[in-house]
Design an enzyme around this catalytic site. Structure first.
Site, PDB file in Angstrom:
ATOM      1  N   ASP A   1       0.839  -1.198   0.000  1.00  0.00           N
ATOM      2  CA  ASP A   1       0.000   0.000   0.000  1.00  0.00           C
ATOM      3  C   ASP A   1       0.870   1.243   0.000  1.00  0.00           C
ATOM      4  O   ASP A   1       2.069   1.178   0.246  1.00  0.00           O
ATOM      5  CB  ASP A   1      -0.987   0.002   1.170  1.00  0.00           C
ATOM      6  CG  ASP A   1      -0.314   0.315   2.494  1.00  0.00           C
ATOM      7  OD1 ASP A   1       0.869  -0.067   2.654  1.00  0.00           O
ATOM      8  OD2 ASP A   1      -0.946   0.929   3.366  1.00  0.00           O
ATOM      9  N   ILE A   2       0.246   2.368  -0.315  1.00  0.00           N
ATOM     10  CA  ILE A   2       0.979   3.625  -0.481  1.00  0.00           C
ATOM     11  C   ILE A   2       0.993   4.393   0.828  1.00  0.00           C
ATOM     12  O   ILE A   2      -0.066   4.788   1.343  1.00  0.00           O
ATOM     13  CB  ILE A   2       0.345   4.484  -1.591  1.00  0.00           C
ATOM     14  CG1 ILE A   2       0.304   3.695  -2.903  1.00  0.00           C
ATOM     15  CG2 ILE A   2       1.120   5.785  -1.772  1.00  0.00           C
ATOM     16  CD1 ILE A   2      -0.427   4.423  -4.021  1.00  0.00           C
TER      17      ILE A   2
ATOM     18  N   ASP B   1      -5.774   1.859  -2.299  1.00  0.00           N
ATOM     19  CA  ASP B   1      -4.370   2.007  -2.663  1.00  0.00           C
ATOM     20  C   ASP B   1      -3.568   0.761  -2.335  1.00  0.00           C
ATOM     21  O   ASP B   1      -2.337   0.797  -2.341  1.00  0.00           O
ATOM     22  CB  ASP B   1      -3.767   3.222  -1.945  1.00  0.00           C
ATOM     23  CG  ASP B   1      -3.736   3.044  -0.432  1.00  0.00           C
ATOM     24  OD1 ASP B   1      -4.759   2.590   0.123  1.00  0.00           O
ATOM     25  OD2 ASP B   1      -2.708   3.350   0.202  1.00  0.00           O
TER      26      ASP B   1
END
Length: 203
Positions: A94-95, A138
């Protein structure tokens, strides 16, 4: 006098239409071709990158999985379709900083970021023969070792994750010119685990 009870099993579910997946893929292909044609002025870009139906089959229902599921449906229509895969590697990525960053952007900017990054990850998944499970916001979820077992599942996933990290840093630097300050500061976090998993089809 004893009471007697009668229990009747519910009727079996209707047989699964194994052709429905491919009909859906065809509809998605036509819709995406129309969209791509509108965006690119009738260019042939979709042919160069593979049709949407091919991508659907590769990432959501690879040919090996479709074939196996079809055979199991024929044999046990009313039984769960599931298998144990003893050695796989699962990756969650994930970001970092995405929530704060996206709260200051227009929806189109948010989706430009996600589409650019995850499309590049999809290409790397092809390169490493990684099975993309799904994206959730994300978060990018992928696995190696299924549907086809492989001894190098952990090594392949490590290589995939490393290239994804480098690609993420490269793309965010370029996207900052379009999406504004702070984009290049976004980072990708990876969680990887190896071991057995149970996978199946929910009908």
């Amino acid at each position: 006098e004893s009471n007697s009870f009668h229990c009747q099993s519910p009727p079996p579910p209707p047989p699964v239409d194994t052709h429905q997946h491919f009909d859906l893929a065809k509809e998605v292909e036509l819709a995406n071709q129309a969209l791509e044609s509108k965006k690119s002025g009738g260019s042939d870009r979709s042919k160069r990158s593979g049709t949407p139906s091919q991508k659907l089959q590769m990432f959501l229902s690879p040919p090996q999985l479709v074939s196996g599921v079809s055979e199991k449906i024929k044999c046990v229509k009313n039984e769960p379709i599931a298998d144990l895969f003893p050695m796989v590697t699962v990756m969650f990525a994930d970001i970092s900083g995405f929530t704060a960053w996206s709260s200051e952007r227009e929806p189109a900017q948010v989706f430009r970021l996600l589409e650019t990054i995850f499309h590049s990850f999809d290409k790397l998944a092809n390169k490493y023969n990684v099975f993309k499970v799904e994206t959730i916001g994300d978060c990018y979820v992928a696995v190696t070792g299924l549907p086809e077992p492989r001894d190098d599942h952990a090594v392949a996933m490590a290589g995939f994750a490393d290239e994804c990290l480098n690609k993420m840093n490269e793309l965010t630097r370029k996207l900052e010119l379009i999406l504004g300050p702070g984009t290049a500061e976004l980072r990708m976090r990876f969680g990887v685990h190896s071991g057995p998993v149970t996978a199946g089809v929910l009908r």
